[in-house]
Design a protein around this motif. Structure first.
Motif, PDB file in Angstrom:
ATOM      1  N   ALA A 202      23.704-150.003  49.039  1.00 24.36           N
ATOM      2  CA  ALA A 202      23.584-148.564  48.808  1.00 24.36           C
ATOM      3  C   ALA A 202      22.168-148.174  48.402  1.00 24.36           C
ATOM      4  O   ALA A 202      21.620-147.172  48.886  1.00 24.36           O
ATOM      5  CB  ALA A 202      24.583-148.124  47.740  1.00 24.36           C
ATOM      6  N   LEU A 203      21.552-148.941  47.519  1.00 24.06           N
ATOM      7  CA  LEU A 203      20.203-148.607  47.052  1.00 24.06           C
ATOM      8  C   LEU A 203      19.173-148.727  48.164  1.00 24.06           C
ATOM      9  O   LEU A 203      18.146-148.018  48.141  1.00 24.06           O
ATOM     10  CB  LEU A 203      19.830-149.512  45.881  1.00 24.06           C
ATOM     11  CG  LEU A 203      20.668-149.328  44.612  1.00 24.06           C
ATOM     12  CD1 LEU A 203      20.304-150.383  43.584  1.00 24.06           C
ATOM     13  CD2 LEU A 203      20.479-147.921  44.030  1.00 24.06           C
ATOM     14  N   ASP A 204      19.429-149.593  49.139  1.00 23.34           N
ATOM     15  CA  ASP A 204      18.515-149.745  50.269  1.00 23.34           C
ATOM     16  C   ASP A 204      18.658-148.631  51.293  1.00 23.34           C
ATOM     17  O   ASP A 204      17.848-148.552  52.226  1.00 23.34           O
ATOM     18  CB  ASP A 204      18.754-151.094  50.963  1.00 23.34           C
ATOM     19  CG  ASP A 204      18.270-152.271  50.150  1.00 23.34           C
ATOM     20  OD1 ASP A 204      17.431-152.073  49.251  1.00 23.34           O
ATOM     21  OD2 ASP A 204      18.742-153.401  50.407  1.00 23.34           O
ATOM     22  N   ARG A 205      19.664-147.765  51.134  1.00 26.74           N
ATOM     23  CA  ARG A 205      19.951-146.719  52.124  1.00 26.74           C
ATOM     24  C   ARG A 205      20.111-145.368  51.420  1.00 26.74           C
ATOM     25  O   ARG A 205      21.207-144.807  51.360  1.00 26.74           O
ATOM     26  CB  ARG A 205      21.220-147.079  52.909  1.00 26.74           C
ATOM     27  CG  ARG A 205      21.051-148.316  53.775  1.00 26.74           C
ATOM     28  CD  ARG A 205      22.386-148.894  54.225  1.00 26.74           C
ATOM     29  NE  ARG A 205      22.207-149.998  55.147  1.00 26.74           N
ATOM     30  CZ  ARG A 205      21.895-151.235  54.786  1.00 26.74           C
ATOM     31  NH1 ARG A 205      21.750-151.525  53.493  1.00 26.74           N
ATOM     32  NH2 ARG A 205      21.734-152.180  55.689  1.00 26.74           N
ATOM     33  N   PRO A 206      19.026-144.830  50.894  1.00 26.53           N
ATOM     34  CA  PRO A 206      19.131-143.593  50.107  1.00 26.53           C
ATOM     35  C   PRO A 206      19.671-142.402  50.887  1.00 26.53           C
ATOM     36  O   PRO A 206      20.205-141.468  50.281  1.00 26.53           O
ATOM     37  CB  PRO A 206      17.692-143.350  49.637  1.00 26.53           C
ATOM     38  CG  PRO A 206      16.837-144.155  50.555  1.00 26.53           C
ATOM     39  CD  PRO A 206      17.641-145.347  50.946  1.00 26.53           C
ATOM     40  N   SER A 207      19.573-142.419  52.197  1.00 26.86           N
ATOM     41  CA  SER A 207      20.051-141.275  52.982  1.00 26.86           C
ATOM     42  C   SER A 207      21.389-141.537  53.666  1.00 26.86           C
ATOM     43  O   SER A 207      21.901-140.669  54.375  1.00 26.86           O
ATOM     44  CB  SER A 207      19.011-140.896  54.041  1.00 26.86           C
ATOM     45  OG  SER A 207      18.774-141.982  54.926  1.00 26.86           O
ATOM     46  N   ASP A 208      21.973-142.705  53.450  1.00 27.22           N
ATOM     47  CA  ASP A 208      23.242-143.022  54.105  1.00 27.22           C
ATOM     48  C   ASP A 208      24.368-142.200  53.482  1.00 27.22           C
ATOM     49  O   ASP A 208      24.464-142.091  52.259  1.00 27.22           O
ATOM     50  CB  ASP A 208      23.552-144.518  53.948  1.00 27.22           C
ATOM     51  CG  ASP A 208      24.690-144.964  54.858  1.00 27.22           C
ATOM     52  OD1 ASP A 208      25.859-144.638  54.552  1.00 27.22           O
ATOM     53  OD2 ASP A 208      24.409-145.628  55.860  1.00 27.22           O
ATOM     54  N   PRO A 209      25.249-141.626  54.303  1.00 24.67           N
ATOM     55  CA  PRO A 209      26.344-140.818  53.741  1.00 24.67           C
ATOM     56  C   PRO A 209      27.330-141.622  52.899  1.00 24.67           C
ATOM     57  O   PRO A 209      28.064-141.044  52.093  1.00 24.67           O
ATOM     58  CB  PRO A 209      27.030-140.230  54.984  1.00 24.67           C
ATOM     59  CG  PRO A 209      26.605-141.100  56.122  1.00 24.67           C
ATOM     60  CD  PRO A 209      25.230-141.578  55.782  1.00 24.67           C
ATOM     61  N   GLY A 210      27.354-142.934  53.059  1.00 24.82           N
ATOM     62  CA  GLY A 210      28.260-143.759  52.262  1.00 24.82           C
ATOM     63  C   GLY A 210      27.640-144.296  50.985  1.00 24.82           C
ATOM     64  O   GLY A 210      28.297-145.027  50.237  1.00 24.82           O
ATOM     65  N   ARG A 211      26.393-143.907  50.702  1.00 28.79           N
ATOM     66  CA  ARG A 211      25.679-144.472  49.558  1.00 28.79           C
ATOM     67  C   ARG A 211      26.407-144.221  48.232  1.00 28.79           C
ATOM     68  O   ARG A 211      26.633-145.137  47.444  1.00 28.79           O
ATOM     69  CB  ARG A 211      24.268-143.882  49.487  1.00 28.79           C
ATOM     70  CG  ARG A 211      23.426-144.394  48.326  1.00 28.79           C
ATOM     71  CD  ARG A 211      22.054-143.714  48.344  1.00 28.79           C
ATOM     72  NE  ARG A 211      21.117-144.348  47.419  1.00 28.79           N
ATOM     73  CZ  ARG A 211      20.965-143.989  46.153  1.00 28.79           C
ATOM     74  NH1 ARG A 211      21.706-143.009  45.645  1.00 28.79           N
ATOM     75  NH2 ARG A 211      20.084-144.612  45.387  1.00 28.79           N
ATOM     76  N   ALA A 212      26.751-142.974  47.970  1.00 27.59           N
ATOM     77  CA  ALA A 212      27.376-142.632  46.691  1.00 27.59           C
ATOM     78  C   ALA A 212      28.725-143.331  46.530  1.00 27.59           C
ATOM     79  O   ALA A 212      29.052-143.833  45.447  1.00 27.59           O
ATOM     80  CB  ALA A 212      27.539-141.124  46.561  1.00 27.59           C
ATOM     81  N   GLN A 213      29.492-143.387  47.603  1.00 26.18           N
ATOM     82  CA  GLN A 213      30.799-144.049  47.534  1.00 26.18           C
ATOM     83  C   GLN A 213      30.633-145.536  47.253  1.00 26.18           C
ATOM     84  O   GLN A 213      31.383-146.123  46.457  1.00 26.18           O
ATOM     85  CB  GLN A 213      31.557-143.848  48.842  1.00 26.18           C
ATOM     86  CG  GLN A 213      32.948-144.464  48.831  1.00 26.18           C
ATOM     87  CD  GLN A 213      33.636-144.367  50.183  1.00 26.18           C
ATOM     88  OE1 GLN A 213      33.078-143.823  51.142  1.00 26.18           O
ATOM     89  NE2 GLN A 213      34.842-144.905  50.276  1.00 26.18           N
ATOM     90  N   ALA A 214      29.656-146.171  47.899  1.00 22.52           N
ATOM     91  CA  ALA A 214      29.425-147.594  47.681  1.00 22.52           C
ATOM     92  C   ALA A 214      29.003-147.874  46.243  1.00 22.52           C
ATOM     93  O   ALA A 214      29.467-148.835  45.623  1.00 22.52           O
ATOM     94  CB  ALA A 214      28.372-148.111  48.658  1.00 22.52           C
TER      95      ALA A 214
END
Length: 245
Positions: A202-214
């Motif tokens: 998650a931290l490596d993908r700040p713009s991924d829509p699943g970041r907060a859920q992960a």
């Protein structure tokens, strides 16, 4: 993301989806695989890691895996191609509890997937139907190392202590011929890997829509482990043979 996606990410750095290190896995397979030409079945195979390691170690072994997760089975297929063992691996997308085959197997595995059958005794009863004469079983399940809290029981289910667990196994007509109790180091390493790999993704993908859920899933799992079951949960793997032929 669904639970399968979260699990796949979380296990990326610990492909054996159970609290065992590589040496423990190797020793168990050495004890369980009855011969190079064996036919092996994994019920609840996930990404197929147990089967892939057995296939790589035994050039004449053939294997079949059963799981409901498309993504896990896709991962197993791709890994089998990379390892050059795809021609000896057959994968089935099916409920493990309903799986049938026209032949029996020299080794049946079910590590960390006994919930698919309703617990350890029911798993062993089902596994017997797949076992060839002289065959072996490699099963892995949790147990209570110390008295659990009510919250731990609610979270992880109605497990037994170690003597009771072994009593259930032998009462079901099985004799242990090998086994492994996960060490504290293995248990902690597995949980740190699960939570850390998911959080790092998650931290490596700040713009991924699943970041907060992960990040939420990693934090919740870490809190449950450290606050609810770390001091009481243990994990046992057994290599079994039928007591009566």
């Amino acid at each position: 993301m669904d639970r399968q996606q979260i699990s796949r990410i979380a296990h990326a750095d610990h492909p054996i989806a159970a609290p065992l290190d590589d040496d423990s896995v190797r020793r168990l397979l050495d004890r369980a695989v009855p011969g190079d030409g064996a036919r092996v079945l994994d019920l609840g195979c996930g990404g197929g890691e147990w089967l892939l390691r057995a296939l790589a170690a035994h050039p004449r072994l053939t294997a079949e895996g059963v799981d409901l997760s498309d993504s896990a089975l896709d991962h197993a297929r791709a890994a089998a191609v990379r390892l050059g063992v795809a021609d000896r691996l057959t994968l089935h997308r099916q409920d493990a509890a309903r799986f049938t085959a026209p032949h029996r197997f020299d080794l049946v595995l079910c590590v960390g997937s006994t919930h698919a059958f309703g617990g350890l005794p029911a798993t062993l009863a089902a596994v017997r139907e797949h076992l060839a004469p002289g065959g072996r079983v490699l099963v892995g399940d949790g147990f209570w190392e110390r008295d659990p809290s009510p919250e731990a029981v609610e979270m992880l289910g109605d497990l037994a202590d170690l003597p009771t667990t072994l009593g259930q196994v032998t009462a079901g007509g099985w004799t242990p011929v090998g086994g492994h109790i996960s060490t504290r180091r293995e248990l902690d390493a597995y949980e740190w890997s699960w939570t850390g790999t998911l959080a790092g993704w998650a931290l490596d993908r700040p713009s991924d829509p699943g970041r907060a859920q992960a990040l939420r899933a990693a934090g919740a799992h870490r809190d449950e482990w450290l606050g609810t079951y770390r001091d009481s949960f243990g994990f046992l793997c057994l290599v079994l043979r039928p007591t009566d032929s």
